[in-house]
Write a protein that holds these residues in place. Structure first.
Motif, PDB file in Angstrom:
ATOM      1  N   UNK A  30       0.796  -1.229   0.000  1.00 41.36           N
ATOM      2  CA  UNK A  30       0.000   0.000   0.000  1.00 41.36           C
ATOM      3  C   UNK A  30       0.832   1.285   0.000  1.00 41.36           C
ATOM      4  N   UNK A  31       2.061   1.214   0.508  1.00 37.19           N
ATOM      5  CA  UNK A  31       2.889   2.430   0.598  1.00 37.19           C
ATOM      6  C   UNK A  31       4.357   2.073   0.402  1.00 37.19           C
ATOM      7  N   UNK A  32       4.682   1.502  -0.757  1.00 38.12           N
ATOM      8  CA  UNK A  32       6.054   1.001  -0.975  1.00 38.12           C
ATOM      9  C   UNK A  32       7.123   2.088  -0.926  1.00 38.12           C
ATOM     10  N   UNK A  33       6.747   3.333  -1.231  1.00 39.84           N
ATOM     11  CA  UNK A  33       7.725   4.420  -1.255  1.00 39.84           C
ATOM     12  C   UNK A  33       7.678   5.289   0.014  1.00 39.84           C
ATOM     13  N   UNK A  34       6.770   4.945   0.927  1.00 41.05           N
ATOM     14  CA  UNK A  34       6.690   5.665   2.195  1.00 41.05           C
ATOM     15  C   UNK A  34       6.208   7.092   2.086  1.00 41.05           C
ATOM     16  N   UNK A  35       5.384   7.385   1.063  1.00 35.90           N
ATOM     17  CA  UNK A  35       4.917   8.766   0.873  1.00 35.90           C
ATOM     18  C   UNK A  35       3.394   8.875   0.845  1.00 35.90           C
ATOM     19  N   UNK A  36       2.702   7.858   1.345  1.00 27.81           N
ATOM     20  CA  UNK A  36       1.226   7.897   1.337  1.00 27.81           C
ATOM     21  C   UNK A  36       0.699   9.085   2.125  1.00 27.81           C
ATOM     22  N   UNK A  37       1.452   9.548   3.115  1.00 25.58           N
ATOM     23  CA  UNK A  37       0.996  10.678   3.927  1.00 25.58           C
ATOM     24  C   UNK A  37       0.800  11.942   3.095  1.00 25.58           C
ATOM     25  N   UNK A  38       1.463  12.023   1.944  1.00 28.27           N
ATOM     26  CA  UNK A  38       1.379  13.229   1.119  1.00 28.27           C
ATOM     27  C   UNK A  38       0.060  13.323   0.351  1.00 28.27           C
ATOM     28  N   UNK A  39      -0.506  12.198  -0.046  1.00 30.02           N
ATOM     29  CA  UNK A  39      -1.715  12.226  -0.862  1.00 30.02           C
ATOM     30  C   UNK A  39      -2.880  11.441  -0.262  1.00 30.02           C
ATOM     31  N   UNK A  40      -2.574  10.464   0.599  1.00 26.19           N
ATOM     32  CA  UNK A  40      -3.621   9.634   1.194  1.00 26.19           C
ATOM     33  C   UNK A  40      -3.331   9.459   2.692  1.00 26.19           C
ATOM     34  N   UNK A  41      -3.457  10.540   3.454  1.00 26.74           N
ATOM     35  CA  UNK A  41      -3.083  10.477   4.871  1.00 26.74           C
ATOM     36  C   UNK A  41      -3.917   9.486   5.679  1.00 26.74           C
ATOM     37  N   UNK A  42      -5.197   9.316   5.325  1.00 25.21           N
ATOM     38  CA  UNK A  42      -6.010   8.348   6.057  1.00 25.21           C
ATOM     39  C   UNK A  42      -5.495   6.929   5.853  1.00 25.21           C
ATOM     40  N   UNK A  43      -5.106   6.623   4.629  1.00 23.75           N
ATOM     41  CA  UNK A  43      -4.530   5.308   4.356  1.00 23.75           C
ATOM     42  C   UNK A  43      -3.228   5.127   5.121  1.00 23.75           C
ATOM     43  N   UNK A  44      -2.411   6.149   5.118  1.00 19.89           N
ATOM     44  CA  UNK A  44      -1.137   6.091   5.838  1.00 19.89           C
ATOM     45  C   UNK A  44      -1.364   5.808   7.319  1.00 19.89           C
ATOM     46  N   UNK A  45      -2.310   6.517   7.922  1.00 24.32           N
ATOM     47  CA  UNK A  45      -2.606   6.317   9.344  1.00 24.32           C
ATOM     48  C   UNK A  45      -3.155   4.921   9.611  1.00 24.32           C
ATOM     49  N   UNK A  46      -3.977   4.425   8.689  1.00 30.29           N
ATOM     50  CA  UNK A  46      -4.530   3.082   8.886  1.00 30.29           C
ATOM     51  C   UNK A  46      -3.413   2.043   8.889  1.00 30.29           C
ATOM     52  N   UNK A  47      -2.526   2.130   7.926  1.00 33.66           N
ATOM     53  CA  UNK A  47      -1.434   1.160   7.815  1.00 33.66           C
ATOM     54  C   UNK A  47      -0.477   1.269   8.994  1.00 33.66           C
ATOM     55  N   UNK A  48      -0.141   2.493   9.364  1.00 34.99           N
ATOM     56  CA  UNK A  48       0.938   2.712  10.318  1.00 34.99           C
ATOM     57  C   UNK A  48       0.479   2.816  11.768  1.00 34.99           C
ATOM     58  N   UNK A  49      -0.830   3.060  11.997  1.00 30.86           N
ATOM     59  CA  UNK A  49      -1.291   3.223  13.373  1.00 30.86           C
ATOM     60  C   UNK A  49      -2.467   2.310  13.726  1.00 30.86           C
ATOM     61  N   UNK A  50      -3.528   2.359  12.920  1.00 29.25           N
ATOM     62  CA  UNK A  50      -4.746   1.634  13.279  1.00 29.25           C
ATOM     63  C   UNK A  50      -4.537   0.122  13.248  1.00 29.25           C
ATOM     64  N   UNK A  51      -3.970  -0.377  12.153  1.00 29.86           N
ATOM     65  CA  UNK A  51      -3.767  -1.824  12.042  1.00 29.86           C
ATOM     66  C   UNK A  51      -2.803  -2.353  13.109  1.00 29.86           C
ATOM     67  N   UNK A  52      -1.671  -1.688  13.355  1.00 28.89           N
ATOM     68  CA  UNK A  52      -0.802  -2.151  14.445  1.00 28.89           C
ATOM     69  C   UNK A  52      -1.484  -2.097  15.816  1.00 28.89           C
ATOM     70  N   UNK A  53      -2.314  -1.075  16.042  1.00 27.48           N
ATOM     71  CA  UNK A  53      -3.016  -0.991  17.322  1.00 27.48           C
ATOM     72  C   UNK A  53      -3.989  -2.152  17.483  1.00 27.48           C
ATOM     73  N   UNK A  54      -4.696  -2.504  16.420  1.00 27.65           N
ATOM     74  CA  UNK A  54      -5.611  -3.643  16.498  1.00 27.65           C
ATOM     75  C   UNK A  54      -4.865  -4.913  16.901  1.00 27.65           C
ATOM     76  N   UNK A  55      -3.664  -5.089  16.379  1.00 29.20           N
ATOM     77  CA  UNK A  55      -2.859  -6.247  16.780  1.00 29.20           C
ATOM     78  C   UNK A  55      -2.431  -6.134  18.241  1.00 29.20           C
ATOM     79  N   UNK A  56      -2.049  -4.930  18.630  1.00 25.83           N
ATOM     80  CA  UNK A  56      -1.569  -4.726  19.996  1.00 25.83           C
ATOM     81  C   UNK A  56      -2.653  -5.011  21.030  1.00 25.83           C
TER      82      UNK A  56
END
Length: 231
Positions: free
Chosen positions: A103-129
């Motif tokens: 979903x974010x191979x270049x690590x720049x999703x925050x520039x155009x799709x911040x909600x997607x970036x947050x889901x991948x980097x925060x929401x999904x890891x929190x669900x696991x935690x």
């Protein structure tokens, strides 16, 4: 508990603890709920809640979602507070590598799709935690922003109970506690970063701005998704 039982439990907790100080609230919850977990950003105001939890039990699990884009100062601050407060059970959860690659191979999703970036980097890891947890602690306060002005002490969050022990604290309450216990400050506070998230999406705030005005500046977005406003 099923959904209706959880709703009733949240109502009961709000009623029972409405006039209770935060330390007593946390102490009681730690006894009632063995899986009680604190989720901390180790950001600008995190020391207060981390210190309160350490006074209750240094073995209460503390979760940091390490998005891969945190300020280096935040990671250093985590180590400082861990040492200062004697916290024994801090766990870091990172984004899923396969999801990042897809979903974010270049690590720049925050520039155009911040909600997607947050889901991948925060929401999904929190669900696991929180997979094996039925109750967790958040550090949100009503004064932080207009969007947080009505948060309760307890709320239902995806079939889990979420606790906001500092919901009713004021800025003065926070300052008093920090001074009383001589708590270490986040290194970026001196530069007027009053709410600290990921480096690309966090700026300093002006004198008359809400503490969270520097988060996703210039966008409609106000939350990462852990507390709403995401995919």
């Amino acid at each position: 508990m099923n959904y209706l039982e959880l709703v009733n439990k949240v109502d009961q907790l709000n009623d029972h603890y409405k006039d209770t100080d935060s330390f007593t609230l946390l102490r009681d919850l730690a006894l009632e709920f063995p899986s009680l977990t604190l989720v901390s950003s180790f950001g600008a105001e995190s020391a207060v809640l981390l210190h309160l939890v350490s006074r209750v039990n240094i073995n209460i699990p503390v979760v940091l979602i390490d998005t891969g884009k945190l300020f280096e100062e935040t990671l250093q601050y985590k180590d400082i507070l861990k040492h200062e407060f004697g916290l024994k059970n801090i766990k870091s959860f990172k984004p899923d590598t396969s999801m990042l690659n897809a979903k974010d191979p270049h690590g720049i999703a925050h520039e155009s799709r911040p909600d997607l970036c947050c889901f991948i980097r925060k929401v999904e890891p929190l669900n696991r935690a929180l997979k094996n947890t039925n109750i967790w602690i958040s550090g949100r306060k009503k004064y932080q922003s207009a969007s947080r002005s009505n948060i309760p002490l307890f709320e239902l969050d995806d079939m889990r109970i979420k606790v906001n022990p500092l919901a009713n604290w004021s800025r003065d309450d926070m300052a008093y506690y920090i001074e009383k216990y001589k708590l270490p400050e986040h290194p970026l506070l001196k530069d007027n970063f009053l709410s600290i998230g990921c480096m690309p999406c966090t700026t300093a705030v002006g004198k008359d701005e809400d503490p969270r005005a520097g988060r996703w500046r210039g966008q409609v977005k106000t939350e990462c998704g852990i507390h709403g406003n995401t995919l």
